[in-house]
Enzyme design. Structure first.
Site, mmCIF file in Angstrom:
data_model
loop_
_atom_site.group_PDB
_atom_site.id
_atom_site.type_symbol
_atom_site.label_atom_id
_atom_site.label_comp_id
_atom_site.label_asym_id
_atom_site.label_seq_id
_atom_site.Cartn_x
_atom_site.Cartn_y
_atom_site.Cartn_z
ATOM 1 N N VAL A 1 0.864 -1.174 0.000
ATOM 2 C CA VAL A 1 0.000 0.000 0.000
ATOM 3 C C VAL A 1 0.907 1.232 0.000
ATOM 4 O O VAL A 1 1.788 1.366 0.841
ATOM 5 C CB VAL A 1 -0.878 0.028 1.261
ATOM 6 C CG1 VAL A 1 -1.779 1.275 1.228
ATOM 7 C CG2 VAL A 1 -1.723 -1.231 1.374
ATOM 8 N N VAL B 1 2.587 3.974 -5.334
ATOM 9 C CA VAL B 1 3.778 4.515 -4.677
ATOM 10 C C VAL B 1 4.630 3.353 -4.149
ATOM 11 O O VAL B 1 5.657 3.004 -4.735
ATOM 12 C CB VAL B 1 3.392 5.487 -3.532
ATOM 13 C CG1 VAL B 1 4.626 5.898 -2.726
ATOM 14 C CG2 VAL B 1 2.702 6.730 -4.109
ATOM 15 N N CYS B 2 4.192 2.756 -3.087
ATOM 16 C CA CYS B 2 5.032 1.784 -2.387
ATOM 17 C C CYS B 2 5.298 0.564 -3.258
ATOM 18 O O CYS B 2 6.410 0.012 -3.252
ATOM 19 C CB CYS B 2 4.365 1.400 -1.082
ATOM 20 S SG CYS B 2 4.021 2.869 -0.067
ATOM 21 N N VAL B 3 4.313 0.128 -3.994
ATOM 22 C CA VAL B 3 4.500 -1.034 -4.868
ATOM 23 C C VAL B 3 5.245 -0.617 -6.138
ATOM 24 O O VAL B 3 6.246 -1.225 -6.518
ATOM 25 C CB VAL B 3 3.142 -1.676 -5.239
ATOM 26 C CG1 VAL B 3 3.333 -2.802 -6.241
ATOM 27 C CG2 VAL B 3 2.458 -2.188 -3.982
#
Lengths: 206, 206, 206, 206, 206, 206, 206, 206
Positions: C111, C115-117
């Protein structure tokens, strides 16, 4: 607030303007779903030997002929070709045909939901019939029109319903003689149910 | 127009045909959401010690056995296997089991919404019960069928509801002994709430 | 154009910022579906004994702690708490942890998706890894953001995937020792499959 | 396949035709969402002191003036009023303004996505820039147009992105001096995050 | 069937559990839309000097504090922190606060729609108030829960409404002293209207 | 990666099977939207004096005649009635007509998107043309078919586009002689733009 | 960039795991639509006498037997029951059966799209086949999984397609001997087309 | 429960605030659909020579002038420019104009549905008129607002309807003198019907 179910003895089915041309204007559901539901309703009518009245609007013009699946399944149903009345209830022959069924519960479906179905449903309810509008065996131009038509009919006491519920009320009990034919109908037109039966029989026999 | 809430003392829960086979026909919500809601309703029944009646339709056929999550959570609930009646209210044992609960408010859920839930709900309402239909702990073949079923039940005075609201009426107040167990239930089945609790405890301890 | 599947021997799993606070911002799928998919991915990691790296962003702040379901299922996974880097790939300890797995195929979820992925996926792909982004075990703020994130990653050669496909690649064959545990996992998290098994066993035993 | 992030030193922002009249034609997202995203992008531009070029199409006609939120936040941005060119890249002053920023990465948003954004994005990419199209800080007439525009740009190597990802690339690390201002921006425009912060602070202080 | 509008003299506003934590569970609309509508309702309350009662549920726990936008706009509103009652109407201080407003028309909004809003709305209606439930300044877990909540409240005579209609009833006439402040509110929270004004003024001055 | 726009001098338009019967099978957009887009594309063709080739499939059978709006607007366009070829590119007269236009950029629209449009587009691209597929001036049986068709064409280098973007590329600059006629076209077929103009003129004159 | 169509001489069809149990997990389209498309693909296979390979996964377990509509229409197709391999391409008999067809273009459909279809499609493409994945004659658990599966396959060069396009490529020209049978197939499974034909014949005869 | 249809002799049409500016805020349907429906309703008014009252709100300000299509079609309709009243029923001239029509059935449409339409509809119903709210010839800010507005009006006895149903009630019978003009109207604004007619005539003449 009483609840008495549709039965093979108290209900008749009205097919209103399920014509090939009009059906091609439907966008509130996919055409395969619509045809599937209409076919199922016609088969329910046949299975439960319900009196049926079919009516058309200008069937020799652009609206086109009745969907063959209906007339093929119900060759003996009375057909009232309306010469001009949009609301089938304004046609005396149609009202007479309905009256002749002797039934007080009317199952109505057609194209379009907000015109051909709603006008008959509202008129029949005003005339004292107990009216069920089969929304998935009907169709109209878009989802908004469908929603508005359901709201209008519900407001007037017409019962919105879908074909599986019609069939379930008619059957009532799986121990009646209708059950086998009804089960086949369900398997053919509610595909997940057909899949269930296929899996079950295979597991039993496996 | 009076409003009196569901309480642990005035309500019973009816689980109608939550069977493995029938559940696989559901397309009005995702299966993970449906299972989550059914599980939550069964836990609510257990938490608040509500009398429950479970019924099945042809559970030894394609419809399949009851969802194990229900019977595991409610091992003492009476189960009425219907030999053929589609409307559970047509089964005397079921009606008697409901009557034996002594409750006048009935919380009904099942598969499918427009048949198994609606028929029981309409019949029970006609018999004088105050009926709540839990739409998200029920399921049916598509969104249209759900919408039509809700409209039909609402028209007849059945109260449409969802499981979180059922739980909130039953709990009533977070200072009752039920609160801790109910809080855990909420955290487990309304995932954002579980996340809230996790974040809160971490912040407090951080 | 070669196709070689994910195996228990060639893949590692990266859980990026599956934190309680961040998870409550998800609106590209329902929370029950998201939690179900994340849990399934964690169980796959455990079942197939894949090396896993968990990372967090400011876990002692509003973003909240790691979803307990992940740490409970994977108590031995290395956790890299990032002090500030948004892209976990900018954190040396994280990159080292990934390298230490010795795997060249990376299964990434987290999540938020865009962004994070995406940042980890794009960086890892640039670093020569073969990267799979598990979209349903990830989440983001709305459907548009998800669509754009998938388009961006696919453009860069990252393979978009979902958890059932990850599991199916890992299992490869139902005759391996992993099959029983994997079957239970499928039954628990792909509810229709659990229903199938329940119906099948009942039919066999009935 | 290299991945190098947007930074305060390598990127410029192009606001293309975010005008009051044109904005009222948007139907691919809600207007509150659109305004929120545009405002966030303008604040990102300000926070990270990115060079910005604003351009308009016939701003003294029906297309209307620039959204005040943009000019209020970026009073020093160069504004190029195009006398007629639909593709801002066909306007020499605009291309010169972009060149003057000295940046090779261009963040582009505007109305409409498939015209004002896509033409600039495709032209700039052809001119050798690394182009990011911010889809949620842009808008167009319906969802289909948006989907087609994203597909066309992605096909040509333009990177589709959304504002939160732009901000996350720019910040890079929460330990930089930009973090506090960026955090407030996030809290204000990604409302769930503002809620997280509010809950966290209350829990800490409670 | 009489219709008498909401006025600054006959209505009060009840904000029920608009808390930071609860708000992060909303999925029946986007968070930017929700915050926008809640802010608009709070501004309407301020503009028209309506008496307001704010209530919270366990505000020192995971549910979190009241959204600051509400308390900032309405610093003098009475706040009733409920120690445990889910239905605010079960809290004597809340009912007394409502009674003290002297108003017979109650505008209710909150989180969640089917619990916090519906319970108060149904109770207040049963107590003889004329109740308006503001659906877009409320929120809940998914669209289905929203639909069911609206159906339940409408069935009981509660009037479903949205914030723009509330504002329009309160203003009544653009020639009253409230008009200027109300116009600014509309421009700020119904963005297309703000765009209209911007375009209009530019055209006039151009 | 070069980008050169569609111009009145480099593009031709192919109308493929926009027939009355086929058009009634469209469900990927509403019929009013489809007709509006087709009409706009035909007007663009006329405004910019683009060479056009119209083709039909079995126009004297159920597929029906060409939509009159096309032939009325483009009375001089060459029409190729295909005796049987589904892919118009398999018809020598059609290919010759396209070649005779002397244009290397082809703007293609038709019914259905995945057959009549995609086959021509893929064939023309393989033959060295630069092909643009106008998705909203085309139509097909449902949204899934549309999505798959766009993906297939984009994969092969065909550029997906929509009619407003086609027009904007063709116009290029509002200072050309085409501008007035194009502006009227936009006002008539992008209704929000017509509204903008109406509001603007009123404000100016008011 | 060459485009050569599917023909009765160059293509084979692979039916992968269209089993009764697995089919009941489909939620990316309605079941009536899925069954309709699968039936149409099987009929196309029969009409054009394409070699077909059918494969199953654990058909004597919960996954269930092959949909009878497929085996009834294609009684001579080779069936490969896989003892355990999830990716049919890992089964030597299946690969051999495909090779034995002598065709280089493979039309693949099945359940689920992202596993059974994608794995075969990716493997076959890697092995040098030209692969077409028929998305509407396949199915999977939800729309997101479908989208991700299409993106992954398109990225790898697999051509996404739908059944009507498959049929149109195979027929190629309405003057071939296949036309009559194909026309009936279209009328039966693309219901609007059947309606067109019905209306046309009635108008002609009327 | 009586049902008496709208006729040319018993109905009047009220166009409430269909202004260019307000119309650009509509997001509950596409603008082409909205304009199409409004135009159709205006043509119905003209065809059936219904008395019409048009009203505006601040037409010399940002709300903009009346949509020209309405005034062009109905040059003789009375127009009431309201100096400030939001609810047109609060304007004496408007109420008088309505009364002067001598009709007891009022067909109401406008922008926005929940304000301009609902307030007039509720007021007129309270004043004893039989009110029909034409939802697709009206528009509002999003689908939720539309749903809530329909629910509120239906609750109060206002009949929700759409323009095709209005036309069908008015025509009543295709043998009246209105039929030809009405048929053309249908062909022009319900595009599938125009297509039907085109196909039919071609088949007849073919």
């Amino acid at each position: 607030m009483s609840y008495d179910r549709l039965t093979p003895d108290n209900a008749a089915v009205l097919f209103v303007d399920h014509q090939t041309g009009l059906s091609n204007g439907i966008q509130d559901q996919s055409l395969p779903e619509y045809i599937n539901s209409v076919t199922a309703l016609a088969k329910l009518t046949k299975t439960f030997k319900l009196p049926a009245v079919i009516t058309t609007s200008a069937a020799d013009g652009p609206n086109g002929p009745i969907l063959p699946v209906i007339t093929n399944l119900l060759p003996d149903a009375q057909i009232v070709h309306r010469p001009g009345e949009i609301n089938a209830w304004h046609n005396e022959a149609f009202v007479a045909a309905v009256a002749k069924t002797g039934r007080k519960k009317l199952i109505v479906a057609g194209v379009s939901t907000e015109v051909c179905v709603a006008f008959v449903a509202l008129s029949a309810a005003a005339a004292g019939y107990d009216v069920y509008a089969v929304i998935d065996a009907s169709g109209t131009w878009n989802k908004l029109v469908q929603e508005v038509a359901v709201a209008r009919m519900a407001q007037a006491g017409v019962k919105p319903i879908t074909w599986v519920a019609v069939g379930a009320e008619l059957l009532g009990d799986w121990r009646t003689p209708y059950a086998q034919e009804h089960g086949q109908l369900m398997a053919d037109h509610l595909p997940f149910y057909g899949n269930l039966v296929g899996s079950f029989l295979a597991a039993k026999q496996g």
